[in-house]
Design a protein around this motif. Structure first.
Motif, short mmCIF file in Angstrom:
data_model
loop_
_atom_site.label_atom_id
_atom_site.label_comp_id
_atom_site.label_asym_id
_atom_site.label_seq_id
_atom_site.Cartn_x
_atom_site.Cartn_y
_atom_site.Cartn_z
N THR A 31 0.82 -1.21 0.00
CA THR A 31 0.00 0.00 0.00
C THR A 31 0.86 1.26 0.00
OG1 THR A 31 -0.18 -0.10 2.40
CG2 THR A 31 -1.97 -1.09 1.13
N HIS A 32 2.05 1.16 0.57
CA HIS A 32 2.93 2.33 0.63
C HIS A 32 3.39 2.74 -0.77
CE1 HIS A 32 5.76 5.19 2.22
NE2 HIS A 32 6.74 4.61 1.55
N HIS A 33 3.67 1.77 -1.63
CA HIS A 33 4.21 2.06 -2.95
C HIS A 33 3.14 2.10 -4.05
CE1 HIS A 33 8.25 1.88 -1.45
NE2 HIS A 33 8.04 0.68 -0.94
N ALA A 34 1.94 1.70 -3.74
CA ALA A 34 0.89 1.66 -4.75
C ALA A 34 0.34 3.07 -5.00
CB ALA A 34 -0.23 0.73 -4.32
N THR A 35 -0.01 3.32 -6.24
CA THR A 35 -0.62 4.60 -6.60
C THR A 35 -2.13 4.43 -6.64
OG1 THR A 35 -0.59 4.13 -8.97
CG2 THR A 35 1.40 5.17 -8.01
N GLU A 36 -2.83 5.52 -6.78
CA GLU A 36 -4.29 5.46 -6.89
C GLU A 36 -4.70 4.68 -8.14
OE1 GLU A 36 -8.12 5.68 -5.86
OE2 GLU A 36 -6.44 6.33 -4.63
N GLU A 37 -3.93 4.80 -9.21
CA GLU A 37 -4.21 4.04 -10.44
C GLU A 37 -4.06 2.54 -10.19
OE1 GLU A 37 -1.88 6.68 -10.59
OE2 GLU A 37 -3.45 8.07 -11.21
N ASP A 38 -3.10 2.17 -9.35
CA ASP A 38 -2.92 0.76 -9.01
C ASP A 38 -4.15 0.22 -8.28
OD1 ASP A 38 -0.36 0.81 -10.10
OD2 ASP A 38 0.59 1.27 -8.18
N PHE A 39 -4.65 0.99 -7.32
CA PHE A 39 -5.83 0.57 -6.59
C PHE A 39 -7.05 0.49 -7.51
CE2 PHE A 39 -3.42 2.14 -2.87
CZ PHE A 39 -3.44 0.97 -2.12
N LYS A 40 -7.16 1.42 -8.44
CA LYS A 40 -8.27 1.38 -9.40
C LYS A 40 -8.17 0.12 -10.27
CE LYS A 40 -9.10 6.33 -9.78
NZ LYS A 40 -9.00 7.52 -10.63
N ALA A 41 -6.94 -0.22 -10.66
CA ALA A 41 -6.74 -1.41 -11.49
C ALA A 41 -7.12 -2.67 -10.72
CB ALA A 41 -5.29 -1.50 -11.96
N VAL A 42 -6.72 -2.75 -9.46
CA VAL A 42 -7.06 -3.93 -8.64
C VAL A 42 -8.56 -4.01 -8.44
CG1 VAL A 42 -6.84 -4.95 -6.33
CG2 VAL A 42 -4.82 -4.08 -7.51
#
Length: 136
Positions: A31-42
């Motif tokens: 979660t520290h290295h993930a971007t908002e786009e990463d969370f949207k993708a997941v």
């Protein structure tokens, strides 16, 4: 279609997720290295998986009801018992199954009602054993 950079980022995100999920001592590196786009993708991927599960589940259930040609009316619908934490607690899964079943069953004038009964499997096994079924 994902661009090559996005595809590579998705692969890296997936690897980070697997590493986090399977390690014994959970950390917040993912979660520290993930971007908002990463969370949207997941979120997008997980919703597609949930939609797929709803499609398959409702297709199988409606096929059983329609193929067996169970007689029912609006006043006497088929009762479909839905049990388990996966169906009841997974985000939107129960409502998606209900919507898909409604869509499939209406095409064949088949009426149904989803029911949730606590410990239905346990109760059904007890009744079956009491009536002489061999429970293994």
């Amino acid at each position: 279609y994902l661009l090559e950079d996005e595809s590579l980022r998705m692969q890296n995100l997936w690897e980070q997720f697997k590493n986090l999920y399977f390690q014994k001592n959970y950390s917040f590196t993912f979660t520290h290295h993930a971007t908002e786009e990463d969370f949207k993708a997941v979120r997008y991927i997980l919703m597609k998986v949930i939609e797929r599960v709803a499609n398959i589940s409702s297709s199988l259930i409606s096929a059983c009801c329609i193929k067996n040609k169970l007689e029912n009316t609006k006043d006497s619908p088929i009762a479909i018992v839905v049990e388990g934490s996966t169906v009841l607690k997974t985000y939107k899964l129960y409502s998606l199954i209900n919507a898909k079943l409604t869509s499939y069953m209406q095409k064949h004038d088949t009426y149904f009602e989803l029911k949730t009964i606590e410990d239905a499997t346990f109760i059904g096994s007890a009744i079956a054993e009491q009536n002489g079924a061999k429970i293994v």
